[in-house]
Scaffold this motif. Structure first.
Motif, short mmCIF file in Angstrom:
data_model
loop_
_atom_site.label_atom_id
_atom_site.label_comp_id
_atom_site.label_asym_id
_atom_site.label_seq_id
_atom_site.Cartn_x
_atom_site.Cartn_y
_atom_site.Cartn_z
N ARG A 68 -5.59 2.48 10.58
CA ARG A 68 -6.66 1.49 10.48
C ARG A 68 -6.68 0.83 9.11
NH1 ARG A 68 -9.90 5.38 13.78
NH2 ARG A 68 -10.20 4.40 15.83
N ARG A 69 -6.37 1.61 8.08
CA ARG A 69 -6.34 1.03 6.73
C ARG A 69 -5.22 0.02 6.58
NH1 ARG A 69 -7.99 6.40 5.16
NH2 ARG A 69 -5.83 7.05 4.87
N ARG A 70 -4.19 0.13 7.41
CA ARG A 70 -3.08 -0.81 7.35
C ARG A 70 -3.37 -2.10 8.13
NH1 ARG A 70 2.04 1.05 5.56
NH2 ARG A 70 1.71 2.96 4.35
N GLN A 71 -4.41 -2.10 8.94
CA GLN A 71 -4.70 -3.28 9.76
C GLN A 71 -5.32 -4.39 8.91
OE1 GLN A 71 -7.24 -1.82 12.91
NE2 GLN A 71 -5.51 -1.54 14.28
N PRO A 72 -5.14 -5.64 9.33
CA PRO A 72 -5.82 -6.75 8.65
C PRO A 72 -7.33 -6.60 8.78
CG PRO A 72 -4.13 -7.55 10.18
CD PRO A 72 -4.31 -6.10 10.46
N GLN A 75 5.70 5.95 7.50
CA GLN A 75 5.11 5.85 6.17
C GLN A 75 3.78 6.60 6.07
OE1 GLN A 75 4.88 1.61 5.69
NE2 GLN A 75 7.01 1.41 5.00
N ILE A 76 2.94 6.47 7.09
CA ILE A 76 1.61 7.10 6.97
C ILE A 76 1.66 8.60 7.27
CG2 ILE A 76 0.44 4.92 7.47
CD1 ILE A 76 0.06 7.51 10.08
N THR A 77 2.69 9.05 8.02
CA THR A 77 2.80 10.48 8.30
C THR A 77 3.70 11.21 7.33
OG1 THR A 77 4.68 10.19 9.83
CG2 THR A 77 2.45 10.05 10.77
N MET A 115 0.85 -1.19 0.00
CA MET A 115 0.00 0.00 0.00
C MET A 115 0.88 1.23 0.00
SD MET A 115 -2.96 1.09 2.74
CE MET A 115 -3.85 -0.43 2.42
N GLY A 116 0.52 2.24 -0.81
CA GLY A 116 1.33 3.42 -0.93
C GLY A 116 1.14 4.36 0.23
N SER A 117 1.91 5.44 0.20
CA SER A 117 1.86 6.43 1.26
C SER A 117 0.52 7.13 1.24
CB SER A 117 3.00 7.43 1.08
OG SER A 117 2.88 8.48 1.99
N VAL A 118 0.00 7.42 2.43
CA VAL A 118 -1.26 8.14 2.55
C VAL A 118 -1.05 9.37 3.43
CG1 VAL A 118 -2.75 6.16 2.15
CG2 VAL A 118 -1.94 6.62 4.46
N SER A 119 0.18 9.88 3.49
CA SER A 119 0.48 11.01 4.37
C SER A 119 -0.31 12.23 3.92
CB SER A 119 1.98 11.31 4.35
OG SER A 119 2.42 11.59 3.04
N PRO A 120 -0.82 13.02 4.88
CA PRO A 120 -1.60 14.21 4.54
C PRO A 120 -0.72 15.34 4.07
CG PRO A 120 -1.32 14.03 6.92
CD PRO A 120 -0.72 12.79 6.32
N SER A 121 -1.34 16.40 3.62
CA SER A 121 -0.61 17.57 3.17
C SER A 121 -0.20 18.44 4.35
CB SER A 121 -1.47 18.40 2.21
OG SER A 121 -0.85 19.63 1.91
#
Length: 239
Positions: free
Chosen positions: A67-71, A228-230, A1-7
């Protein structure tokens, strides 16, 4: 899954500082002023009010990304409700976890009646995108009535002794509630607890089931996910 960091456009502080302040606040029972002091010890001058704004802006976004990274949630849901004080009035915090202890959702409501239980059931189905195989609750009659209406085909054992997993998951919330000296509004409680339940448990693996080396390895993985997410790339330092 790609990065989902906010702006972070328009923020003069680097992402490492912002994300670390948000992590400190939601991970530990700290006030905004205590986060300010911890950052000052590192040579980073940031006001507690700025920390508060960052937590409001980014806390939920970070929690959603985690949460999107969780199984996919387990098929056995444990539901429980406890009272919380909001501006000296008694309200109710509804919580659901799966059989692994992962928090599925929380909802702050005025009551603990059938309408409230029904609302929480429907919210859970929307949040998870499905229905469980089993839903475990205590003996509150409102659960039974809501269950028969919303998910009648789902097995529903109701016994206080079966629901320790959901009851235990309230403990970190109680700790934060004491540290914050209660919540001031229902909206504020919902916003904080929604972000808190998405961030804090990610950094509290079941330590008692791990060796020291296993725990360090697991935490390294979780810190990497946080970066990764931040969008952070290292430890915060003074500019």
């Amino acid at each position: 899954m790609g990065s989902v960091s906010p702006s972070y456009r328009g923020h003069r502080y680097p992402v490492e500082v912002i994300s670390h302040c948000v992590w400190l606040y939601f991970r530990f029972p700290l006030s905004f002023r205590e986060v300010e002091e911890l950052m000052l010890e590192r040579g980073v001058i940031v006001s507690h009010e700025t920390v508060r704004r960052w937590c409001l802006k980014f806390g939920q976004a970070y929690a959603n990304a985690l949460r999107r990274r969780q199984p996919r949630p387990g098929d056995k849901w444990h539901l429980d409700e406890v009272f919380i004080k909001i501006n000296s009035e008694q309200k109710y915090l509804w919580r659901a976890v799966d059989q692994e202890g992962n928090v599925l959702d929380i909802l702050v409501q005025n009551r603990r009646d059938t309408a409230a239980a029904r609302r929480f059931f429907r919210r859970l189905m929307t949040t998870t995108g499905g229905v469980p195989r089993v839903v475990v609750t205590d003996k509150l009659h409102s659960y039974g009535a809501a269950h028969r209406e919303v998910m009648p085909s789902v097995e529903h054992p109701s016994h206080k002794g079966l629901n320790n997993r959901a009851e235990n998951s309230h403990q970190p919330t109680r700790q934060r509630e004491r540290a914050m000296k209660g919540f001031r509004s229902m909206g504020g409680a919902q916003r904080f607890l929604s972000a808190f339940s998405g961030i804090s448990p990610r950094f509290r693996p079941r330590r008692h089931l791990m060796t020291a080396s296993e725990h360090r390895a697991e935490m390294t993985i979780r810190f990497t996910t946080w970066e990764q997410i931040t969008g952070a790339t290292g430890r915060p330092t003074a500019a």
